[in-house]
Enzyme design. Structure first.
Site, PDB file in Angstrom:
ATOM      1  N   SER A   3       1.124  -1.483  -0.028  1.00  0.00           N
ATOM      2  CA  SER A   3       0.278  -0.181   0.162  1.00  0.00           C
ATOM      3  C   SER A   3       1.015   1.528   0.063  1.00  0.00           C
ATOM      4  CB  SER A   3      -0.735   0.133   1.156  1.00  0.00           C
ATOM      5  OG  SER A   3      -1.893   0.731   0.933  1.00  0.00           O
TER       6      SER A   3
ATOM      7  N   ASP B  57      10.077   5.598 -10.299  1.00  0.00           N
ATOM      8  CA  ASP B  57       9.679   7.020 -11.428  1.00  0.00           C
ATOM      9  C   ASP B  57       9.967   8.266 -12.000  1.00  0.00           C
ATOM     10  OD1 ASP B  57       7.952   4.382 -11.537  1.00  0.00           O
ATOM     11  OD2 ASP B  57       6.361   5.630 -11.122  1.00  0.00           O
TER      12      ASP B  57
ATOM     13  N   LYS C  73      -1.015  -4.347  -3.152  1.00  0.00           N
ATOM     14  CA  LYS C  73      -2.382  -3.698  -2.584  1.00  0.00           C
ATOM     15  C   LYS C  73      -2.171  -2.620  -2.900  1.00  0.00           C
ATOM     16  CE  LYS C  73      -5.083  -2.793   1.448  1.00  0.00           C
ATOM     17  NZ  LYS C  73      -5.170  -1.257   0.820  1.00  0.00           N
TER      18      LYS C  73
END
Length: 732
Positions: free
Chosen positions: A491, A502, A517
């Site tokens: 999460s 990224d 998740k």
């Protein structure tokens, strides 16, 4: 944003529901029907990805409910299933019409079959088992057909009871042998022989040392019968409403694994857990056919401190401070948890099948979780003449009532500043086993490492995406950064790791992929949906309402975050993530956010290549890989011999192999770990804190993940210096 979403959802539901439910007459219907109607209404209107309640949905509920009630297929007969099958494609219609006849028929038959089972097991356990004959049992009951008659059912019970008794018999034989020889007790656990002997004295019976093997076999069957008697007494106290909650959650679970109905009593417990007050052993469990599987260990709790249990272990039996353990195979998870939980200071004895397949008894003293251990903590890492920093973050904590109180983002910011003052040249952020938490803290924490920009994208059902950004142009840490993850990083941890990946801001080191998740849940009290209600408290539903996405547009759902540098661990080949759950939402992609990668120099390809070369010659890494493959083999082996000699041979072989891998714990990275100055000053007044930190530092020194992270920081620092020197040379 979270509170606003709940408000909008509730306002919308109440506006409609206050009309629909107050006009709907429930005078002749019971609370069960009202709950069924309310829950399906909330699911259809509020769930992120509501499912069509059709024949396929009906068949899934049918199969899953029977599997939950009778996972080992030792109650229902084939004729029962054939009788139930007329409902297989009618449950969807029953749900829409608040008809609970399928549940009623199955529940009544289950109670009947459980009463009959008492006679069956009593009859079987009245006769001795022959452990000399060659036979085995397959403990993967999912492929077993239902028994076609009482004779077949009795044979199934015989094998299962022989299997249960075999473990008890083996334990008693081992203790007896130890007592007779006076040899080391290591093979039977600390003081188990003396405990067993004293227990026998207290009961006025022979102790094991004086028993023949035939008498040991009798005593083993008596133990198993006593456990079953206690279990069935326990089950007989359950009310119809307890079984109906299980039926409701079977329906709810078809939507996704994180949507869940809380009965009023369970809602109170959930509120307590969310407030940070934990009492018990400090572990989250998941129902499995063979018992209860540990899926999360709560930082600071008894299990976390004891270090004898780990995620993936399965609890098979539960005993109370030396009393005979109760077999929880086939028991409802809620009922098993009631046996495991208890007041602070009391002891629970857990018979556990470890991840590697070995079975042992672990005694845990129940306690309140120490909240301090769930907060961020840091240490300096010294290698040669260089110093690095490590921050351990167990979860993304926050006080939702008052964000100015202690939270993960502000605490990590403090630790970063302290490490900078201590002269750290690189930073490791350890998110292993971090199950997530507050979204707001993730965004703020990511902002410590970049100038500004988007961190995560969030989308609600039928809504346009929202982009959560860091708008503060200050960068608190612009040096080399490594993030550690594993299969249990979930999460919020995945949001942070994905964003840094990224942006090409950090190197992510760890498992092949994280938990996976990528959804957000909110708790909706059902009492808020109905204007008037004569049935008392209705409980609440935890509902999946949103999905989050990386800034590159990809979801972390199912796929998680793939590490830049993969380091094996014992979970590498077994399923522990979202993909191992029932009915998870799927992976998808949305449009990427507008962002620019990190301007600092980061040699991804070269760093990864050098890391792989180092790990290829590291014997600890090789042994971790070997251990991971063996654990997978053990988990895939479902056939157990019921011949004592063969069973004992297999158990001893597993024990030797398990002991072989204990050498992993003796590894020494030769790194030195130290607490920061402010914490060292606290040690003079807090010896317990000093002890905790010493233990943590000792564990870090054995941690090959941390060792490799330091080596990567060295690489990043060196390549950055070379890059800077090259730029200066060009300018010159």
């Amino acid at each position: 944003m979270k509170k606003n979403l709940i408000l909008v959802l509730l306002v919308g539901m109440v506006a409609v529901a206050s009309c629909s439910f107050t006009n709907k007459s429930f005078e002749n219907d019971d609370k069960d029907k009202l709950l069924l109607d309310l829950i399906t209404y909330v699911l259809e209107k509020g769930h992120y990805e509501p499912k069509e309640i059709n024949d396929k949905f009906s068949a899934n509920v049918f199969e899953d409910f029977l599997d939950i009630l009778d996972p080992t297929k030792r109650y229902f007969l084939e004729s029962d299933i054939k009788e139930f099958e007329k409902y297989k494609y009618q449950i969807d219609d029953q749900i829409k019409n608040t008809d609970i006849s399928f549940f009623s028929v199955v529940h009544e038959r289950l109670i009947q079959r459980m009463d009959e089972a008492k006679e069956i097991y009593a009859e079987i356990l009245s006769e001795p088992f022959d452990y000399t004959i060659k036979e085995d049992i397959n403990v993967d009951y999912s492929e077993e057909p239902y028994a076609s008659n009482r004779r077949q059912l009795k044979e199934r019970w015989r094998k299962q009871l022989k299997y249960n008794t075999l473990g008890v018999y083996d334990n008693k034989v081992t203790i007896r042998k130890t007592a007779l020889s006076g040899s080391s007790k290591e093979d039977v656990g600390p003081d188990m022989a003396s405990v067993e002997i004293e227990r026998a004295k207290d009961n006025g019976s022979k102790n094991l040392k004086d028993m023949t093997l035939a008498e040991v076999e009798v005593a083993s069957r008596e133990n198993v019968k006593k456990n079953l008697d206690e279990y069935f007494d326990f089950v007989s106290d359950l009310e119809r409403k307890d079984w109906f909650v299980q039926y409701l959650n079977t329906i709810v679970d078809e939507f996704d694994p994180h949507t869940f109905y809380f009965a009023p009593e369970e809602k109170d417990k959930f509120d307590i857990s969310m407030s940070g007050k934990f009492e018990g052993i400090g572990a989250r469990l998941q129902k499995k056919t063979e018992g209860a599987k540990i899926v999360e260990i709560i930082s600071g709790g008894p299990v976390w401190r004891d270090k004898t249990l780990e995620v993936g272990d399965e609890i098979l039996k539960v005993g109370q401070d030396g009393d005979e353990p109760i077999d929880i195979v086939g028991m409802r998870l809620d009922d098993a948890i009631k046996l495991i939980k208890g007041p602070k200071g009391t002891v629970v004895d857990l018979t556990v099948r470890k991840v590697d397949g070995t079975v042992e008894v672990v005694s845990i003293t129940r306690d309140v979780v120490e909240l301090e251990e769930s907060y961020a903590k840091s240490a300096t890492v010294i290698k040669g003449d260089r110093k690095y920093g490590l921050i351990d973050l167990p979860k993304f904590y926050v006080d939702f009532e008052d964000y100015t109180e202690r939270n993960a983002a502000s605490d990590v910011a403090k630790e970063v500043e302290r490490l900078k003052e201590a002269g750290a040249e690189g930073l490791i952020l350890d998110l292993r086993d971090n199950g997530g938490g507050s979204l707001k803290t993730v965004v703020e924490m990511a902002g410590l490492f970049i100038k500004d920009g988007p961190i995560v994208q969030v989308r609600s059902s039928g809504q346009r995406k929202e982009i959560h950004e860091d708008k503060d142009e200050r960068i608190q840490w612009d040096g080399p950064l490594v993030i550690l993850v594993n299969e249990l990083s979930a999460s919020a941890s995945e949001i942070l790791a994905a964003a840094m990946q990224d942006y090409k801001r950090a190197i992510v080191i760890g498992s092949k992929q994280t938990f996976g998740k990528g959804t957000v849940q909110n708790v909706i009290p059902l009492d808020n949906i109905v204007r008037s209600n004569e049935h008392g408290e209705l409980g609440a539903i935890k509902l999946t309402t949103q999905k989050f996405y990386r800034i590159n547009g990809g979801s972390t759902q199912l796929e998680g975050v793939k590490s830049d540098i993969v380091v094996p661990d014992r979970y590498s080949y077994i399923d522990l993530g979202e993909r191992d759950q029932d009915n998870p939402l799927g992976w998808d992609r949305i449009s990427p956010a507008d962002y620019n990668t990190w301007e600092g120099y980061l040699d991804y390809e070269g760093t990864i290549a050098r890391s792989k070369a180092r790990m290829a010659t590291n014997n600890q890494i090789k042994m971790l890989e070997e251990n991971a493959r063996w654990v997978k083999e053990q988990q895939d082996e479902n056939v157990v011999s019921l011949n004592y000699e063969q069973y004992k041979t297999e158990q001893e072989a597993n024990k030797r192999k398990s002991d072989y891998f204990k050498a992993l714990r003796d590894y020494d990275s030769k790194l030195t770990f130290e607490s920061l100055k402010y914490e060292q000053e606290l040690f003079t007044q807090d010896e317990i804190l000093r002890e905790k930190r010493d233990r943590w530092h000792n564990e870090l020194a054995k941690d090959v993940y941390v060792e490799e992270a330091v080596s990567v920081l060295e690489d990043l620092k060196l390549t950055a210096m070379k890059h800077q020197n090259a730029k200066l040379a060009v300018k010159g």
